[in-house]
Design a protein around this motif. Structure first.
Motif, PDB file in Angstrom:
ATOM      1  N   PHE A  67       0.809  -1.214   0.000  1.00 46.30           N
ATOM      2  CA  PHE A  67       0.000   0.000   0.000  1.00 46.30           C
ATOM      3  C   PHE A  67       0.849   1.274   0.000  1.00 46.30           C
ATOM      4  N   THR A  68       2.178   1.110   0.083  1.00 45.04           N
ATOM      5  CA  THR A  68       3.092   2.252   0.001  1.00 45.04           C
ATOM      6  C   THR A  68       4.145   1.961  -1.066  1.00 45.04           C
ATOM      7  N   ASN A 122      -1.451  12.209  -7.575  1.00 47.17           N
ATOM      8  CA  ASN A 122      -2.687  12.223  -6.798  1.00 47.17           C
ATOM      9  C   ASN A 122      -3.178  10.818  -6.448  1.00 47.17           C
ATOM     10  N   PHE A 123      -4.352  10.769  -5.829  1.00 50.94           N
ATOM     11  CA  PHE A 123      -4.940   9.512  -5.381  1.00 50.94           C
ATOM     12  C   PHE A 123      -5.142   8.536  -6.538  1.00 50.94           C
ATOM     13  N   TRP A 149      -1.957   6.657  -7.186  1.00 50.23           N
ATOM     14  CA  TRP A 149      -1.730   5.680  -6.114  1.00 50.23           C
ATOM     15  C   TRP A 149      -2.649   4.475  -6.285  1.00 50.23           C
ATOM     16  N   ALA A 150      -3.945   4.709  -6.539  1.00 51.60           N
ATOM     17  CA  ALA A 150      -4.918   3.626  -6.657  1.00 51.60           C
ATOM     18  C   ALA A 150      -4.584   2.704  -7.827  1.00 51.60           C
ATOM     19  N   VAL A 151      -4.172   3.263  -8.938  1.00 57.80           N
ATOM     20  CA  VAL A 151      -3.811   2.447 -10.097  1.00 57.80           C
ATOM     21  C   VAL A 151      -2.568   1.616  -9.795  1.00 57.80           C
ATOM     22  N   VAL A 152      -1.569   2.221  -9.184  1.00 56.81           N
ATOM     23  CA  VAL A 152      -0.333   1.496  -8.864  1.00 56.81           C
ATOM     24  C   VAL A 152      -0.610   0.377  -7.862  1.00 56.81           C
TER      25      VAL A 152
END
Length: 181
Positions: free
Chosen positions: A53-54, A79-80, A83-86
Motif C-alpha cells: 500500500f506504500t 494524486n490519489f 496511487w490507486a492504479v499502482v
C-alpha cells in the motif's frame, strides 16, 4: 446436423481436450509467466508488511513514466488516482496469477490478466517509448518470433484465452468448489 465419419475418433479427443488444454494452459502460464509477474510486482512493493500500500517510486515510474517525468520524479506531486492504479496493478500482479495457478475463478482471472497485459503493452509502447525501439513492437508474419509485444504477448493472450473459453479444467479449485452435475 451431419455426423462426421471420424466422430468416433474426434469425440473422445474433444472431451479429453476440454480437460487437458486448460490444465496445460495453466501449467504453461505457471512455467513461463508466474515468476515474471510476481517479480514485477515485487519491484513495486514498498518497505514493511504493508508495503503493497506504500509503493516505491519505481512502481510509479513503471506504470506512469510520463507523469513521473513531468513531476520531476516526486511521488508527492501525484494524486490519489495514481496511487490507486499502482496499488491495484501491484495487487493484480500477485492475485491474478495465483488464481490462475490454483484454478480459482479462472475465467475471471484470465480476463483480468488479458486486460493487464493490454495496459502493460500500451504503457510499454507509448509510456516508455517502445515504438521507438527497433524490434520491441515487432510484426506478425515477418520471420523472427522474438518481438516483445506482438509476438510474445500474443502467445500469452492465447494461453489466457484458452482459460477464458474452457475454464480451469481438471485439477482446479473451480472444479472442486463449483462442480456441476
Amino acid at each position: 446436423m451431419v455426423n462426421s465419419p471420424l466422430e468416433p475418433v474426434t469425440a473422445p479427443l474433444n472431451r479429453v481436450g476440454d480437460e487437458v488444454l486448460p490444465l496445460l494452459a495453466r501449467l504453461v502460464f505457471a512455467g513461463v509467466l508466474l515468476m515474471y509477474f510476481w517479480n514485477s510486482g515485487l519491484t513495486k512493493v514498498g518497505d514493511g508488511i504493508f508495503g503493497i500500500f506504500t509503493p516505491g517510486s519505481g512502481a510509479y515510474v513503471q506504470i506512469f513514466p510520463k507523469a513521473m517525468e513531468a513531476v520531476g520524479y516526486d511521488i508527492s506531486q501525484l494524486n490519489f488516482f495514481h496511487w490507486a492504479v499502482v496499488v491495484s496493478g501491484t495487487i493484480a500482479e500477485f492475485v491474478l496469477p495465483f488464481f490462475i495457478i490454483v484454478g480459482l475463478l479462472t475465467r475471471l482471472a484470465a480476463l483480468g490478466m488479458i486486460g493487464f497485459i493490454v495496459v502493460q503493452s500500451l504503457t510499454d509502447l507509448y509510456g516508455h517509448g517502445g515504438i521507438a525501439h527497433e524490434g520491441t513492437l515487432g510484426a506478425w508474419f515477418d520471420g523472427p518470433s522474438d518481438a516483445l509485444i506482438m509476438d510474445q504477448r500474443a502467445l500469452w493472450m492465447l494461453c489466457l484465452l484458452i482459460l477464458v473459453f474452457k475454464g480451469a479444467g481438471a485439477l482446479s479449485l473451480d472444479r472442486a468448489i463449483f462442480r456441476q452435475g
